[in-house]
Write a protein that holds these residues in place. Structure first.
Motif, PDB file in Angstrom:
ATOM      1  N   PRO A 206       0.748  -1.119  -0.077  1.00  0.00           N
ATOM      2  CA  PRO A 206       0.096  -0.057   0.057  1.00  0.00           C
ATOM      3  C   PRO A 206       0.686   1.273  -0.003  1.00  0.00           C
ATOM      4  CG  PRO A 206       0.237  -0.751   2.289  1.00  0.00           C
ATOM      5  CD  PRO A 206       1.011  -1.781   1.429  1.00  0.00           C
ATOM      6  N   PHE A 207       2.168   1.201  -0.247  1.00  0.00           N
ATOM      7  CA  PHE A 207       3.131   2.349  -0.092  1.00  0.00           C
ATOM      8  C   PHE A 207       3.097   3.163  -1.335  1.00  0.00           C
ATOM      9  CE2 PHE A 207       4.479  -0.923   3.146  1.00  0.00           C
ATOM     10  CZ  PHE A 207       4.090  -0.141   4.297  1.00  0.00           C
ATOM     11  N   VAL A 208       2.708   2.814  -2.572  1.00  0.00           N
ATOM     12  CA  VAL A 208       2.633   3.491  -3.856  1.00  0.00           C
ATOM     13  C   VAL A 208       1.499   4.618  -3.732  1.00  0.00           C
ATOM     14  CG1 VAL A 208       0.985   1.825  -4.934  1.00  0.00           C
ATOM     15  CG2 VAL A 208       2.443   3.359  -6.300  1.00  0.00           C
ATOM     16  N   ASN A 209       1.818   5.757  -4.142  1.00  0.00           N
ATOM     17  CA  ASN A 209       0.643   6.533  -4.237  1.00  0.00           C
ATOM     18  C   ASN A 209       0.765   7.312  -5.515  1.00  0.00           C
ATOM     19  OD1 ASN A 209       2.768   9.221  -4.649  1.00  0.00           O
ATOM     20  ND2 ASN A 209       3.359   8.723  -2.524  1.00  0.00           N
ATOM     21  N   PRO A 210      -0.376   7.992  -5.840  1.00  0.00           N
ATOM     22  CA  PRO A 210      -0.518   8.562  -7.283  1.00  0.00           C
ATOM     23  C   PRO A 210       0.676   9.392  -7.699  1.00  0.00           C
ATOM     24  CG  PRO A 210      -2.580   8.785  -6.040  1.00  0.00           C
ATOM     25  CD  PRO A 210      -1.418   8.345  -5.179  1.00  0.00           C
ATOM     26  N   GLY A 211       1.351   9.962  -6.986  1.00  0.00           N
ATOM     27  CA  GLY A 211       2.360  11.021  -7.341  1.00  0.00           C
ATOM     28  C   GLY A 211       3.631  10.212  -7.744  1.00  0.00           C
ATOM     29  N   ASN A 212       4.100   9.309  -7.124  1.00  0.00           N
ATOM     30  CA  ASN A 212       5.244   8.604  -7.436  1.00  0.00           C
ATOM     31  C   ASN A 212       5.075   7.618  -8.675  1.00  0.00           C
ATOM     32  OD1 ASN A 212       4.269   6.262  -6.249  1.00  0.00           O
ATOM     33  ND2 ASN A 212       5.438   6.838  -4.271  1.00  0.00           N
ATOM     34  N   CYS A 213       3.830   7.168  -8.739  1.00  0.00           N
ATOM     35  CA  CYS A 213       3.321   6.339  -9.930  1.00  0.00           C
ATOM     36  C   CYS A 213       3.205   7.228 -11.165  1.00  0.00           C
ATOM     37  CB  CYS A 213       2.114   5.862  -9.636  1.00  0.00           C
ATOM     38  SG  CYS A 213       1.525   4.506 -10.760  1.00  0.00           S
ATOM     39  N   THR A 214       2.576   8.256 -11.329  1.00  0.00           N
ATOM     40  CA  THR A 214       2.290   8.927 -12.640  1.00  0.00           C
ATOM     41  C   THR A 214       3.820   9.751 -13.004  1.00  0.00           C
ATOM     42  OG1 THR A 214       1.489  10.793 -11.235  1.00  0.00           O
ATOM     43  CG2 THR A 214      -0.071   9.166 -12.298  1.00  0.00           C
ATOM     44  N   GLN A 215       4.621   9.879 -11.867  1.00  0.00           N
ATOM     45  CA  GLN A 215       5.771  10.691 -12.466  1.00  0.00           C
ATOM     46  C   GLN A 215       6.600   9.651 -13.316  1.00  0.00           C
ATOM     47  OE1 GLN A 215       7.698  11.729  -8.881  1.00  0.00           O
ATOM     48  NE2 GLN A 215       6.525  13.495  -8.382  1.00  0.00           N
ATOM     49  N   ASP A 216       6.617   8.277 -13.044  1.00  0.00           N
ATOM     50  CA  ASP A 216       6.989   7.200 -13.895  1.00  0.00           C
ATOM     51  C   ASP A 216       6.237   7.108 -15.192  1.00  0.00           C
ATOM     52  OD1 ASP A 216       8.948   7.212 -12.146  1.00  0.00           O
ATOM     53  OD2 ASP A 216       8.794   4.956 -11.522  1.00  0.00           O
ATOM     54  N   ALA A 217       5.233   7.967 -15.565  1.00  0.00           N
ATOM     55  CA  ALA A 217       4.325   7.999 -16.663  1.00  0.00           C
ATOM     56  C   ALA A 217       3.639   6.446 -16.463  1.00  0.00           C
ATOM     57  CB  ALA A 217       5.114   8.161 -17.781  1.00  0.00           C
ATOM     58  N   CYS A 218       3.099   5.990 -15.526  1.00  0.00           N
ATOM     59  CA  CYS A 218       2.511   4.663 -15.526  1.00  0.00           C
ATOM     60  C   CYS A 218       1.028   4.886 -14.950  1.00  0.00           C
ATOM     61  CB  CYS A 218       3.148   3.768 -14.546  1.00  0.00           C
ATOM     62  SG  CYS A 218       4.673   3.170 -15.135  1.00  0.00           S
ATOM     63  N   CYS A 219       0.309   3.996 -15.009  1.00  0.00           N
ATOM     64  CA  CYS A 219      -1.340   4.220 -14.540  1.00  0.00           C
ATOM     65  C   CYS A 219      -1.466   3.824 -13.304  1.00  0.00           C
ATOM     66  CB  CYS A 219      -1.916   3.366 -15.429  1.00  0.00           C
ATOM     67  SG  CYS A 219      -1.950   3.407 -17.067  1.00  0.00           S
ATOM     68  N   TYR A 220      -2.362   4.792 -12.433  1.00  0.00           N
ATOM     69  CA  TYR A 220      -2.555   4.477 -11.070  1.00  0.00           C
ATOM     70  C   TYR A 220      -4.055   4.249 -10.877  1.00  0.00           C
ATOM     71  CZ  TYR A 220      -2.829   5.200  -6.192  1.00  0.00           C
ATOM     72  OH  TYR A 220      -3.363   5.195  -4.815  1.00  0.00           O
ATOM     73  N   ASP A 221      -4.489   3.164 -10.492  1.00  0.00           N
ATOM     74  CA  ASP A 221      -5.966   2.903 -10.314  1.00  0.00           C
ATOM     75  C   ASP A 221      -6.026   1.686  -9.297  1.00  0.00           C
ATOM     76  OD1 ASP A 221      -8.497   2.656 -10.188  1.00  0.00           O
ATOM     77  OD2 ASP A 221      -8.822   2.079 -12.511  1.00  0.00           O
ATOM     78  N   ASP A 222      -6.314   2.003  -7.965  1.00  0.00           N
ATOM     79  CA  ASP A 222      -6.852   1.114  -7.063  1.00  0.00           C
ATOM     80  C   ASP A 222      -8.033   0.500  -6.798  1.00  0.00           C
ATOM     81  OD1 ASP A 222      -7.497   3.365  -5.813  1.00  0.00           O
ATOM     82  OD2 ASP A 222      -6.277   3.229  -4.060  1.00  0.00           O
ATOM     83  N   MET A 223      -8.836   0.941  -7.455  1.00  0.00           N
ATOM     84  CA  MET A 223     -10.233   0.723  -7.517  1.00  0.00           C
ATOM     85  C   MET A 223     -10.831  -0.394  -8.054  1.00  0.00           C
ATOM     86  SD  MET A 223     -11.575   2.358  -4.757  1.00  0.00           S
ATOM     87  CE  MET A 223      -9.740   2.218  -3.892  1.00  0.00           C
ATOM     88  N   PHE A 224     -10.157  -0.585  -9.505  1.00  0.00           N
ATOM     89  CA  PHE A 224     -10.681  -1.777 -10.378  1.00  0.00           C
ATOM     90  C   PHE A 224     -12.168  -1.652 -10.692  1.00  0.00           C
ATOM     91  CE2 PHE A 224      -7.162  -3.062  -7.801  1.00  0.00           C
ATOM     92  CZ  PHE A 224      -6.407  -3.603  -8.830  1.00  0.00           C
ATOM     93  N   MET A 225     -12.466  -0.209 -11.171  1.00  0.00           N
ATOM     94  CA  MET A 225     -13.763   0.040 -11.489  1.00  0.00           C
ATOM     95  C   MET A 225     -14.444  -0.904 -12.306  1.00  0.00           C
ATOM     96  SD  MET A 225     -14.253   2.402  -9.476  1.00  0.00           S
ATOM     97  CE  MET A 225     -15.828   3.024  -9.918  1.00  0.00           C
ATOM     98  N   SER A 226     -13.850  -1.509 -13.259  1.00  0.00           N
ATOM     99  CA  SER A 226     -14.535  -2.362 -14.417  1.00  0.00           C
ATOM    100  C   SER A 226     -14.814  -3.881 -13.715  1.00  0.00           C
ATOM    101  CB  SER A 226     -13.736  -2.346 -15.640  1.00  0.00           C
ATOM    102  OG  SER A 226     -12.377  -2.998 -15.487  1.00  0.00           O
ATOM    103  N   GLU A 227     -14.190  -3.820 -12.475  1.00  0.00           N
ATOM    104  CA  GLU A 227     -14.217  -5.346 -11.807  1.00  0.00           C
ATOM    105  C   GLU A 227     -14.881  -5.202 -10.445  1.00  0.00           C
ATOM    106  OE1 GLU A 227     -10.954  -7.958 -12.843  1.00  0.00           O
ATOM    107  OE2 GLU A 227      -9.933  -5.890 -12.919  1.00  0.00           O
ATOM    108  N   GLN A 228     -16.363  -5.290 -10.315  1.00  0.00           N
ATOM    109  CA  GLN A 228     -17.089  -5.003  -9.449  1.00  0.00           C
ATOM    110  C   GLN A 228     -16.632  -5.927  -8.185  1.00  0.00           C
ATOM    111  OE1 GLN A 228     -18.760  -2.371  -8.926  1.00  0.00           O
ATOM    112  NE2 GLN A 228     -19.469  -2.723  -6.708  1.00  0.00           N
ATOM    113  N   SER A 229     -16.198  -7.273  -8.641  1.00  0.00           N
ATOM    114  CA  SER A 229     -15.589  -8.406  -7.272  1.00  0.00           C
ATOM    115  C   SER A 229     -14.391  -8.239  -6.851  1.00  0.00           C
ATOM    116  CB  SER A 229     -15.973  -9.528  -8.101  1.00  0.00           C
ATOM    117  OG  SER A 229     -14.959  -9.847  -9.031  1.00  0.00           O
TER     118      SER A 229
END
Length: 245
Positions: A206-229
């Motif tokens: 759980p130590f990654v955050n949006p800032g250090n993820c997107t700085q590496d030009a990667c995708c950040y999404d921890d909610m899995f919106m397309s996968e309800q389960s």
């Protein structure tokens, strides 16, 4: 992930100039900034303005946190909206450290978006949605957070928001104007959990955050919106920072 990267950075750095907020509290300036950063990222996904840290709210949040540790409940107030999260020791990886506990709490509150939240009515499908609303409520401007990590009692996190989102009898009528639909992912970022490739092995939940993820030009999404389960804390839901496809 927000499409406009400069806009994202504005949200992520909204706490600049408020570095002393939380001074002398268990949730000190670094903790307050982490809580603010997480909130403002999620708020950016719903076109809500960034919050700023308020020292008085930080003090009230810390007081509520300490009361919970002592087995007491907070008193109802119309001065601010309050969200509380607690875990038993060892219940969730990383919650015994501030850099895991604060993101974990904000993610848990925001995750109520998956409880069939209806943007037209401001209601869920008979499930909790109030914490999600509090995270992204457009009319809020200030935030203060409290934290307690104890060896015996586990971890407690509290957030106080003002002006309050819950104190009006017209809360449901106000919700559609204060909670806007979530923005769509950037192209290449709507990747199913089973196909996600970690952006960087050091950027792990759980130590990654949006800032250090997107700085590496990667995708950040921890909610899995397309996968309800899939829940963000599940073994299959831990790839929050991943490469684009």
């Amino acid at each position: 992930m927000v499409r406009n990267r400069s806009l994202l950075m504005r949200y992520m750095t909204a706490h600049e100039g408020a570095r002393e907020c939380g001074e002398g509290l268990e949730c000190g300036p670094e903790c307050q900034n982490k809580c603010l950063e997480m909130h403002n990222y999620y708020r950016s996904l719903h076109s809500s303005p960034p919050l700023v840290c308020d020292h008085e709210l930080a003090k009230s949040a810390q007081k509520s946190t300490d009361q919970r540790v002592a087995g007491k409940n907070s008193e109802w107030t119309d001065k601010y909206t309050e969200s509380i999260m607690s875990w038993k020791r060892g219940e969730l990886e990383g919650i015994d450290k501030m850099k895991g506990a604060i993101p974990g709490a904000v993610r848990s509150w925001y995750s109520e978006i998956k409880n069939d939240y209806n943007y037209q009515t401001g209601k869920g499908n008979g499930k909790a949605i109030g914490h999600f609303q509090a995270v992204v409520w457009k009319g809020e401007t200030r935030l203060g957070c409290g934290l307690s990590i104890t060896r015996n009692d586990g971890t407690y996190v509290t957030a106080n928001y003002a002006p309050p989102s819950h104190a009006s009898i017209d809360n449901e009528e106000l919700a559609p104007d204060n909670v806007k639909p979530r923005k769509q992912p950037e192209p290449g970022c709507n990747v199913p959990s089973g196909q996600r490739v970690l952006c960087n092995p050091d950027l792990r939940a759980p130590f990654v955050n949006p800032g250090n993820c997107t700085q590496d030009a990667c995708c950040y999404d921890d909610m899995f919106m397309s996968e309800q389960s899939v829940n963000f804390y599940d073994a299959s839901g831990r790839a929050w920072c991943f490469t684009k496809q």
